[in-house]
Design an enzyme around this catalytic site. Structure first.
Site, PDB file in Angstrom:
ATOM      1  N   LYS A  72      37.321 -29.924   2.401  1.00  0.00           N
ATOM      2  CA  LYS A  72      37.642 -28.502   2.592  1.00  0.00           C
ATOM      3  C   LYS A  72      38.796 -28.336   3.581  1.00  0.00           C
ATOM      4  O   LYS A  72      39.749 -27.608   3.340  1.00  0.00           O
ATOM      5  CB  LYS A  72      36.380 -27.789   3.122  1.00  0.00           C
ATOM      6  CG  LYS A  72      36.437 -26.298   3.078  1.00  0.00           C
ATOM      7  CD  LYS A  72      35.136 -25.673   3.585  1.00  0.00           C
ATOM      8  CE  LYS A  72      34.216 -25.225   2.483  1.00  0.00           C
ATOM      9  NZ  LYS A  72      33.043 -24.475   2.940  1.00  0.00           N
ATOM     10  N   PHE A 128      28.874  -8.248   9.003  1.00  0.00           N
ATOM     11  CA  PHE A 128      28.405  -7.357   7.934  1.00  0.00           C
ATOM     12  C   PHE A 128      29.355  -7.330   6.740  1.00  0.00           C
ATOM     13  O   PHE A 128      29.208  -6.473   5.869  1.00  0.00           O
ATOM     14  CB  PHE A 128      28.225  -5.932   8.486  1.00  0.00           C
ATOM     15  CG  PHE A 128      27.218  -5.850   9.596  1.00  0.00           C
ATOM     16  CD1 PHE A 128      25.856  -5.784   9.316  1.00  0.00           C
ATOM     17  CD2 PHE A 128      27.619  -5.884  10.923  1.00  0.00           C
ATOM     18  CE1 PHE A 128      24.918  -5.729  10.346  1.00  0.00           C
ATOM     19  CE2 PHE A 128      26.693  -5.827  11.958  1.00  0.00           C
ATOM     20  CZ  PHE A 128      25.340  -5.745  11.661  1.00  0.00           C
ATOM     21  N   ARG A 153      31.296  -7.724   3.250  1.00  0.00           N
ATOM     22  CA  ARG A 153      30.850  -7.934   1.873  1.00  0.00           C
ATOM     23  C   ARG A 153      31.841  -8.850   1.197  1.00  0.00           C
ATOM     24  O   ARG A 153      33.060  -8.601   1.268  1.00  0.00           O
ATOM     25  CB  ARG A 153      30.832  -6.613   1.100  1.00  0.00           C
ATOM     26  CG  ARG A 153      29.845  -5.587   1.582  1.00  0.00           C
ATOM     27  CD  ARG A 153      30.235  -4.212   1.080  1.00  0.00           C
ATOM     28  NE  ARG A 153      31.597  -3.871   1.518  1.00  0.00           N
ATOM     29  CZ  ARG A 153      32.344  -2.910   0.978  1.00  0.00           C
ATOM     30  NH1 ARG A 153      31.894  -2.201  -0.019  1.00  0.00           N
ATOM     31  NH2 ARG A 153      33.575  -2.662   1.445  1.00  0.00           N
ATOM     32  N   LYS A 206      20.980  -7.085  12.268  1.00  0.00           N
ATOM     33  CA  LYS A 206      21.508  -7.738  11.055  1.00  0.00           C
ATOM     34  C   LYS A 206      20.430  -7.851   9.975  1.00  0.00           C
ATOM     35  O   LYS A 206      20.630  -7.450   8.825  1.00  0.00           O
ATOM     36  CB  LYS A 206      22.067  -9.122  11.413  1.00  0.00           C
ATOM     37  CG  LYS A 206      22.521  -9.946  10.222  1.00  0.00           C
ATOM     38  CD  LYS A 206      23.656  -9.294   9.449  1.00  0.00           C
ATOM     39  CE  LYS A 206      23.916 -10.035   8.153  1.00  0.00           C
ATOM     40  NZ  LYS A 206      24.921  -9.382   7.313  1.00  0.00           N
ATOM     41  N   ASN A 249      20.372  -5.612   6.345  1.00  0.00           N
ATOM     42  CA  ASN A 249      20.347  -6.202   4.996  1.00  0.00           C
ATOM     43  C   ASN A 249      19.044  -5.867   4.269  1.00  0.00           C
ATOM     44  O   ASN A 249      19.050  -5.594   3.065  1.00  0.00           O
ATOM     45  CB  ASN A 249      20.518  -7.722   5.077  1.00  0.00           C
ATOM     46  CG  ASN A 249      21.982  -8.113   5.097  1.00  0.00           C
ATOM     47  OD1 ASN A 249      22.856  -7.235   5.135  1.00  0.00           O
ATOM     48  ND2 ASN A 249      22.271  -9.394   5.080  1.00  0.00           N
ATOM     49  N   LEU A 302      22.596   2.850  -4.670  1.00  0.00           N
ATOM     50  CA  LEU A 302      21.623   3.438  -5.598  1.00  0.00           C
ATOM     51  C   LEU A 302      22.061   3.122  -7.025  1.00  0.00           C
ATOM     52  O   LEU A 302      22.035   3.997  -7.889  1.00  0.00           O
ATOM     53  CB  LEU A 302      21.533   4.959  -5.401  1.00  0.00           C
ATOM     54  CG  LEU A 302      20.752   5.473  -4.201  1.00  0.00           C
ATOM     55  CD1 LEU A 302      20.627   6.990  -4.246  1.00  0.00           C
ATOM     56  CD2 LEU A 302      19.357   4.847  -4.105  1.00  0.00           C
ATOM     57  N   ALA A 311      21.183   1.222 -10.210  1.00  0.00           N
ATOM     58  CA  ALA A 311      20.139   0.434 -10.884  1.00  0.00           C
ATOM     59  C   ALA A 311      20.803  -0.706 -11.635  1.00  0.00           C
ATOM     60  O   ALA A 311      21.922  -0.576 -12.127  1.00  0.00           O
ATOM     61  CB  ALA A 311      19.367   1.333 -11.842  1.00  0.00           C
ATOM     62  N   CYS A 333      23.143 -13.492   0.860  1.00  0.00           N
ATOM     63  CA  CYS A 333      22.613 -12.736   2.003  1.00  0.00           C
ATOM     64  C   CYS A 333      21.273 -12.057   1.731  1.00  0.00           C
ATOM     65  O   CYS A 333      20.278 -12.419   2.344  1.00  0.00           O
ATOM     66  CB  CYS A 333      23.649 -11.727   2.475  1.00  0.00           C
ATOM     67  SG  CYS A 333      25.041 -12.543   3.272  1.00  0.00           S
ATOM     68  N   LYS A 353      17.960 -14.319   0.844  1.00  0.00           N
ATOM     69  CA  LYS A 353      17.508 -15.224   1.917  1.00  0.00           C
ATOM     70  C   LYS A 353      17.212 -14.459   3.198  1.00  0.00           C
ATOM     71  O   LYS A 353      16.300 -14.799   3.936  1.00  0.00           O
ATOM     72  CB  LYS A 353      18.518 -16.353   2.144  1.00  0.00           C
ATOM     73  CG  LYS A 353      19.699 -15.997   3.003  1.00  0.00           C
ATOM     74  CD  LYS A 353      20.494 -17.223   3.405  1.00  0.00           C
ATOM     75  CE  LYS A 353      21.779 -16.852   4.112  1.00  0.00           C
ATOM     76  NZ  LYS A 353      21.635 -16.122   5.362  1.00  0.00           N
TER      77      LYS A 353
HETATM   78  P1  NAD Z   1      29.209 -21.080   3.801  1.00  0.00           P
HETATM   79  O1  NAD Z   1      28.235 -22.032   3.286  1.00  0.00           O
HETATM   80  O2  NAD Z   1      30.268 -20.535   2.905  1.00  0.00           O
HETATM   81  O3  NAD Z   1      29.959 -21.714   5.069  1.00  0.00           O
HETATM   82  C1  NAD Z   1      29.326 -22.449   6.076  1.00  0.00           C
HETATM   83  C2  NAD Z   1      30.243 -23.601   6.468  1.00  0.00           C
HETATM   84  O4  NAD Z   1      29.738 -24.223   7.636  1.00  0.00           O
HETATM   85  C3  NAD Z   1      30.345 -24.686   5.403  1.00  0.00           C
HETATM   86  O5  NAD Z   1      31.703 -24.873   5.043  1.00  0.00           O
HETATM   87  C4  NAD Z   1      29.776 -25.932   6.096  1.00  0.00           C
HETATM   88  O6  NAD Z   1      30.414 -27.134   5.692  1.00  0.00           O
HETATM   89  C5  NAD Z   1      30.052 -25.601   7.550  1.00  0.00           C
HETATM   90  N1  NAD Z   1      29.253 -26.351   8.530  1.00  0.00           N
HETATM   91  C6  NAD Z   1      27.937 -26.671   8.490  1.00  0.00           C
HETATM   92  N2  NAD Z   1      27.596 -27.371   9.596  1.00  0.00           N
HETATM   93  C7  NAD Z   1      28.710 -27.487  10.356  1.00  0.00           C
HETATM   94  C8  NAD Z   1      28.987 -28.082  11.616  1.00  0.00           C
HETATM   95  N3  NAD Z   1      28.049 -28.720  12.317  1.00  0.00           N
HETATM   96  N4  NAD Z   1      30.249 -28.014  12.092  1.00  0.00           N
HETATM   97  C9  NAD Z   1      31.221 -27.388  11.394  1.00  0.00           C
HETATM   98  N5  NAD Z   1      31.007 -26.794  10.182  1.00  0.00           N
HETATM   99  C10 NAD Z   1      29.772 -26.837   9.687  1.00  0.00           C
HETATM  100  O7  NAD Z   1      28.367 -19.874   4.423  1.00  0.00           O
HETATM  101  P2  NAD Z   1      28.834 -18.348   4.654  1.00  0.00           P
HETATM  102  O8  NAD Z   1      28.634 -17.557   3.412  1.00  0.00           O
HETATM  103  O9  NAD Z   1      30.160 -18.343   5.315  1.00  0.00           O
HETATM  104  O10 NAD Z   1      27.703 -17.870   5.677  1.00  0.00           O
HETATM  105  C11 NAD Z   1      27.710 -18.315   7.024  1.00  0.00           C
HETATM  106  C12 NAD Z   1      26.710 -17.474   7.807  1.00  0.00           C
HETATM  107  O11 NAD Z   1      27.110 -16.100   7.812  1.00  0.00           O
HETATM  108  C13 NAD Z   1      25.290 -17.476   7.229  1.00  0.00           C
HETATM  109  O12 NAD Z   1      24.375 -17.384   8.285  1.00  0.00           O
HETATM  110  C14 NAD Z   1      25.246 -16.202   6.398  1.00  0.00           C
HETATM  111  O13 NAD Z   1      23.955 -15.712   6.244  1.00  0.00           O
HETATM  112  C15 NAD Z   1      26.081 -15.270   7.247  1.00  0.00           C
HETATM  113  N6  NAD Z   1      26.734 -14.174   6.509  1.00  0.00           N
HETATM  114  C16 NAD Z   1      27.261 -14.407   5.284  1.00  0.00           C
HETATM  115  C17 NAD Z   1      27.909 -13.367   4.615  1.00  0.00           C
HETATM  116  C18 NAD Z   1      28.469 -13.581   3.242  1.00  0.00           C
HETATM  117  O14 NAD Z   1      28.759 -12.578   2.573  1.00  0.00           O
HETATM  118  N7  NAD Z   1      28.670 -14.804   2.785  1.00  0.00           N
HETATM  119  C19 NAD Z   1      27.999 -12.102   5.206  1.00  0.00           C
HETATM  120  C20 NAD Z   1      27.462 -11.918   6.477  1.00  0.00           C
HETATM  121  C21 NAD Z   1      26.829 -12.968   7.129  1.00  0.00           C
END
Ligand code: NAD
Length: 433
Positions: free
Chosen positions: A35, A152, A154, A204, A208, A250, A252, A260, A263
């Protein structure tokens, strides 16, 4: 300010790019070497509108970099954003082991004051645990602050959400970290809600879960509309005009998915349980969501009579439009059920086919919606991409073996579909047969 963003996924990349755009010096870190090497070659591993250009521009101007060297990134930064994944464990609890691992490295390396910001969605009390763990293991015994700053955004509108948020939530417990966070977010001119750390963590999960509840509520009403012969779109319109209710969320459909809502709702139920509260309301929200998906499959089965041997064209694979994210996408469950029934699946998605290929090898991936319709006994709409709202329906009809559209997102008007000569089945409205 010098910022390290740990975890370069959907949240980390947007956070890193946007803070760089605001003039900060940002280094994004990930353990995934592939990546990082792609990002260093201007290849963005996710689809998010506007992100490619923003990353390219900020890299060129020297404000944004990518590395796998976590220790160096920590050492050289004032503020560290933890944006790693918190996926569900088998029992539904959030797996915070990635957060713990980052906290461990911070403790090991940190030799000057840092603000450590949890942006990942974590159970309440995680901030406390992160702080304790860093304090216990920090060999240099330097001062630091932990802050909760939940995200937050999207997917699909992430940059706009980051740059123009409804609110920024900052849970912090020292004046020093409050001032640093305030300065960081000041350019956005958005309302900031300062709280204690635990309240920020709960905001948070509560937000959600509330949105998931709104979706399940309207989906439950859609079932009642089907039984009564009413129209869910009209019901949603009439409800949504009430400012206390609002029209958003809202819609359907086939229920919520993505990384998000499913989980986070599950994790919130587990957190509440541990704290001694049985969150029955949220359990029911999940039940309605599962049932909605199952009912949709039943609608397809009923409309086709015998599914075995039929060809089904699927429009949309991503869990929502404008993203390539397939995590917990409703399409996965629906396609699996139809495959179990013996259907042959052809599918088109504008952006998610690459990620879908990692899940489904045996479906036919089409280059456009018309290829998906060609020779199909039914066309099933799963994701409401804008391009599906503007299809040449005459062409679609001429290509299909049988003009049957089953719409999980109510993107067409039943009456106009009748006029076009389709059998049309949607959610919470009368079927056109
Ligand atoms: P993701 O899986 O896209 O990204 C997480 C990244 O962290 C991965 O690339 C992974 O390789 C990396 N990672 C894991 N362990 C690591 C470490 N020790 N050091 C460095 N990198 C490491 O996840 P995401 O969708 O970006 O979500 C991240 C967090 O944000 C989650 O808790 C999620 O619930 C929250 N969140 C996500 C969204 C969304 O829309 N995706 C919105 C709000 C909050």
């Amino acid at each position: 300010m010098k910022i390290a963003v740990i975890g370069s996924g959907y949240v980390g990349l947007v956070t890193g790019a946007c803070f760089a755009e605001l003039g900060n010096d940002v280094i994004c870190v990930d353990i995934d070497e592939d990546k990082i090497s792609r990002l260093n070659n201007n290849i963005v591993p996710i689809y998010e509108p506007g992100l490619d250009e923003m990353i390219r521009r900020n890299r060129k101007e020297g404000r944004l970099g990518f590395t796998t060297d976590l220790r160096k990134a920590i050492k050289e930064s004032d503020v560290i954003f933890i944006c790693v994944g918190t996926p569900p464990k088998e029992n539904g609890e959030a797996d915070v082991s990635y957060v713990e691992s980052v906290a461990g490295t911070i403790a090991d390396v940190m030799d000057s004051y840092k603000v450590i910001v949890e942006k990942s969605t974590v159970p309440v009390e995680t901030g406390e645990k992160v702080a304790k763990s860093i304090k216990d293991y920090n060999i240099h015994k330097v001062d630091f602050d932990v802050v909760s700053n939940p995200e937050f955004l999207r997917e699909g509108a992430a940059i706009d959400d980051f740059m123009h948020p409804d609110r920024i939530v900052i849970g912090c417990e020292s004046e020093k970290s409050r001032q640093i966070m305030k300065k960081l977010y000041e350019p956005l001119k958005a309302p900031i809600c300062f709280t204690d750390i635990k309240s920020a963590e709960i905001i948070k999960h509560a937000s959600n879960s509330f949105l998931a509840t709104k979706i399940s509520f309207i989906n439950a009403i859609s079932g009642i509309c089907e039984l009564a012969g009413a129209d869910i779109e009209k019901v949603a319109e009439g409800m949504g005009l009430d400012k206390r209710i609002g029209r958003r969320f809202l819609n359907a459909g086939i229920g919520y998915g993505g990384f998000c809502f499913p989980k986070d709702a599950e994790a919130f139920i587990r957190i509440s349980e541990k704290l001694g509260y049985d969150f029955r309301l949220l359990k029911e929200v999940q039940e309605v969501n599962h049932a909605q998906r199952k009912n949709f499959v039943k609608k397809i089965e009923k409309a086709l009579w015998v599914v075995k041997g039929k060809t089904i064209g699927i429009l949309g694979l991503a869990f929502k439009p404008d993203t390539d994210d397939m995590r917990f996408a409703p399409s996965v469950e629906i396609i699996k059920a139809l495959q179990m029934d013996g259907a042959k699946i052809k599918a088109y998605d504008p952006k998610a086919a690459g990620k879908a290929r990692e899940i489904f090898k045996e479906i036919i991936y089409c280059d456009n919606p018309y290829d998906a319709a060609k020779g199909s006994d039914a066309l099933v709409i799963i994701t409401e991409w804008d391009e599906f709202k503007e299809l040449d329906l005459k062409k679609i009809k001429s290509l299909m073996k049988h003009p049957l559209v089953i719409d999980g997102r109510n993107i067409y008007e039943p009456e106009s579909m009748r006029k076009e000569g389709f059998a049309y089945i949607s959610i919470g409205r009368k079927d056109v047969v």
